[in-house]
Write a protein that holds these residues in place. Sequence first.
Motif, PDB file in Angstrom:
ATOM      1  N   ALA A   1       0.835  -1.209   0.000  1.00 42.54           N
ATOM      2  CA  ALA A   1       0.000   0.000   0.000  1.00 42.54           C
ATOM      3  C   ALA A   1       0.870   1.259   0.000  1.00 42.54           C
ATOM      4  O   ALA A   1       0.524   2.255  -0.649  1.00 42.54           O
ATOM      5  CB  ALA A   1      -0.937  -0.007   1.201  1.00 42.54           C
ATOM      6  N   VAL A   2       1.998   1.227   0.693  1.00 40.25           N
ATOM      7  CA  VAL A   2       2.911   2.375   0.726  1.00 40.25           C
ATOM      8  C   VAL A   2       3.561   2.554  -0.648  1.00 40.25           C
ATOM      9  O   VAL A   2       3.709   3.679  -1.135  1.00 40.25           O
ATOM     10  CB  VAL A   2       3.966   2.203   1.842  1.00 40.25           C
ATOM     11  CG1 VAL A   2       5.001   3.321   1.809  1.00 40.25           C
ATOM     12  CG2 VAL A   2       3.289   2.146   3.208  1.00 40.25           C
ATOM     13  N   VAL A   3       3.927   1.447  -1.280  1.00 42.71           N
ATOM     14  CA  VAL A   3       4.514   1.498  -2.622  1.00 42.71           C
ATOM     15  C   VAL A   3       3.506   2.074  -3.613  1.00 42.71           C
ATOM     16  O   VAL A   3       3.824   3.000  -4.373  1.00 42.71           O
ATOM     17  CB  VAL A   3       4.972   0.090  -3.078  1.00 42.71           C
ATOM     18  CG1 VAL A   3       5.368   0.092  -4.551  1.00 42.71           C
ATOM     19  CG2 VAL A   3       6.115  -0.408  -2.212  1.00 42.71           C
ATOM     20  N   ASP A   4       2.290   1.544  -3.603  1.00 46.35           N
ATOM     21  CA  ASP A   4       1.254   2.022  -4.521  1.00 46.35           C
ATOM     22  C   ASP A   4       0.980   3.510  -4.317  1.00 46.35           C
ATOM     23  O   ASP A   4       0.843   4.270  -5.287  1.00 46.35           O
ATOM     24  CB  ASP A   4      -0.039   1.223  -4.336  1.00 46.35           C
ATOM     25  CG  ASP A   4       0.111  -0.243  -4.733  1.00 46.35           C
ATOM     26  OD1 ASP A   4       1.091  -0.601  -5.433  1.00 46.35           O
ATOM     27  OD2 ASP A   4      -0.751  -1.043  -4.318  1.00 46.35           O
ATOM     28  N   ALA A   5       0.917   3.930  -3.066  1.00 45.56           N
ATOM     29  CA  ALA A   5       0.673   5.344  -2.761  1.00 45.56           C
ATOM     30  C   ALA A   5       1.837   6.206  -3.252  1.00 45.56           C
ATOM     31  O   ALA A   5       1.613   7.309  -3.767  1.00 45.56           O
ATOM     32  CB  ALA A   5       0.449   5.534  -1.263  1.00 45.56           C
ATOM     33  N   ALA A   6       3.070   5.721  -3.108  1.00 45.82           N
ATOM     34  CA  ALA A   6       4.233   6.498  -3.541  1.00 45.82           C
ATOM     35  C   ALA A   6       4.198   6.741  -5.048  1.00 45.82           C
ATOM     36  O   ALA A   6       4.435   7.863  -5.513  1.00 45.82           O
ATOM     37  CB  ALA A   6       5.527   5.786  -3.149  1.00 45.82           C
ATOM     38  N   TYR A   7       3.895   5.689  -5.812  1.00 48.65           N
ATOM     39  CA  TYR A   7       3.804   5.864  -7.265  1.00 48.65           C
ATOM     40  C   TYR A   7       2.670   6.822  -7.624  1.00 48.65           C
ATOM     41  O   TYR A   7       2.825   7.683  -8.503  1.00 48.65           O
ATOM     42  CB  TYR A   7       3.595   4.525  -7.972  1.00 48.65           C
ATOM     43  CG  TYR A   7       4.864   3.737  -8.187  1.00 48.65           C
ATOM     44  CD1 TYR A   7       5.820   4.155  -9.107  1.00 48.65           C
ATOM     45  CD2 TYR A   7       5.105   2.561  -7.491  1.00 48.65           C
ATOM     46  CE1 TYR A   7       6.981   3.430  -9.318  1.00 48.65           C
ATOM     47  CE2 TYR A   7       6.264   1.824  -7.697  1.00 48.65           C
ATOM     48  CZ  TYR A   7       7.195   2.263  -8.616  1.00 48.65           C
ATOM     49  OH  TYR A   7       8.343   1.545  -8.830  1.00 48.65           O
ATOM     50  N   ALA A   8       1.526   6.692  -6.975  1.00 49.05           N
ATOM     51  CA  ALA A   8       0.386   7.572  -7.249  1.00 49.05           C
ATOM     52  C   ALA A   8       0.711   9.018  -6.862  1.00 49.05           C
ATOM     53  O   ALA A   8       0.394   9.954  -7.605  1.00 49.05           O
ATOM     54  CB  ALA A   8      -0.858   7.084  -6.508  1.00 49.05           C
ATOM     55  N   ASP A   9       1.337   9.193  -5.695  1.00 44.73           N
ATOM     56  CA  ASP A   9       1.712  10.538  -5.248  1.00 44.73           C
ATOM     57  C   ASP A   9       2.681  11.183  -6.235  1.00 44.73           C
ATOM     58  O   ASP A   9       2.526  12.349  -6.590  1.00 44.73           O
ATOM     59  CB  ASP A   9       2.372  10.489  -3.866  1.00 44.73           C
ATOM     60  CG  ASP A   9       1.418  10.133  -2.745  1.00 44.73           C
ATOM     61  OD1 ASP A   9       0.180  10.191  -2.942  1.00 44.73           O
ATOM     62  OD2 ASP A   9       1.916   9.761  -1.651  1.00 44.73           O
ATOM     63  N   LEU A  10       3.684  10.424  -6.665  1.00 41.34           N
ATOM     64  CA  LEU A  10       4.674  10.972  -7.583  1.00 41.34           C
ATOM     65  C   LEU A  10       4.022  11.385  -8.900  1.00 41.34           C
ATOM     66  O   LEU A  10       4.249  12.500  -9.389  1.00 41.34           O
ATOM     67  CB  LEU A  10       5.806   9.971  -7.829  1.00 41.34           C
ATOM     68  CG  LEU A  10       6.929  10.450  -8.753  1.00 41.34           C
ATOM     69  CD1 LEU A  10       7.581  11.726  -8.229  1.00 41.34           C
ATOM     70  CD2 LEU A  10       7.968   9.350  -8.942  1.00 41.34           C
ATOM     71  N   ALA A  11       3.195  10.523  -9.467  1.00 37.80           N
ATOM     72  CA  ALA A  11       2.527  10.851 -10.739  1.00 37.80           C
ATOM     73  C   ALA A  11       1.643  12.080 -10.589  1.00 37.80           C
ATOM     74  O   ALA A  11       1.666  12.990 -11.444  1.00 37.80           O
ATOM     75  CB  ALA A  11       1.709   9.655 -11.223  1.00 37.80           C
ATOM     76  N   ARG A  12       0.875  12.145  -9.512  1.00 41.47           N
ATOM     77  CA  ARG A  12      -0.028  13.278  -9.292  1.00 41.47           C
ATOM     78  C   ARG A  12       0.761  14.579  -9.132  1.00 41.47           C
ATOM     79  O   ARG A  12       0.412  15.607  -9.722  1.00 41.47           O
ATOM     80  CB  ARG A  12      -0.878  13.015  -8.045  1.00 41.47           C
ATOM     81  CG  ARG A  12      -1.877  14.125  -7.749  1.00 41.47           C
ATOM     82  CD  ARG A  12      -2.552  13.969  -6.394  1.00 41.47           C
ATOM     83  NE  ARG A  12      -1.589  14.066  -5.320  1.00 41.47           N
ATOM     84  CZ  ARG A  12      -1.255  13.049  -4.500  1.00 41.47           C
ATOM     85  NH1 ARG A  12      -1.821  11.869  -4.618  1.00 41.47           N
ATOM     86  NH2 ARG A  12      -0.361  13.225  -3.558  1.00 41.47           N
TER      87      ARG A  12
END
Length: 186
Positions: free
Chosen positions: A118-129
Amino acid sequence: MSDQPARWTRSTVYPDMWTDPDDDPRHSEGAGPDGELATLQDFLTGYRMTLRMKCEGLDAEQLARRSVPPSTMSLLGLLRHLAEVERDWHNWISDGDPLPKLYGERDADFGGAVAEQAVVDAAYADLAREQDATDAALAKHPDLSERLRKDGIAVRELMVHRIDEYARHCGHADLLRECVDGRVGQ
């Protein structure tokens, strides 16, 4: 038996390299972009892609693996850090109230990079956003000499800072990835 990972590569033509040059998605056919802004954007895109390539194919534990004590640096931490940095740059040029830090206290971007999907998925989403938000804000200012709100930073300077930040951290990512599975970059 060594405790060092075996060097790994998917390259066949140049086995000591990350990928065969002809298959490298960061390289396109023909001449490079025309103009200073297009060149800066091309370099930024290339470094962003390089960072993603360095993280490709790793699980949460591997992405969260720290380099060497006392450092908290990890590939996952770099993803989170760059999301935070993109937000900071967006805040520099925004006329509104600054957005809060994504991860809280100083170095929480690295400290909170734990081995959870979940932390990995959030990191990728945060970076893209955050990349999209900063890119959209800067697209409104195509004149590289224009000085923007906070501290009067020129668009050109901001673009060069962004490239510098990604380039520096891609170097860190090279070393971190090699420690994880021996995979080396170019």
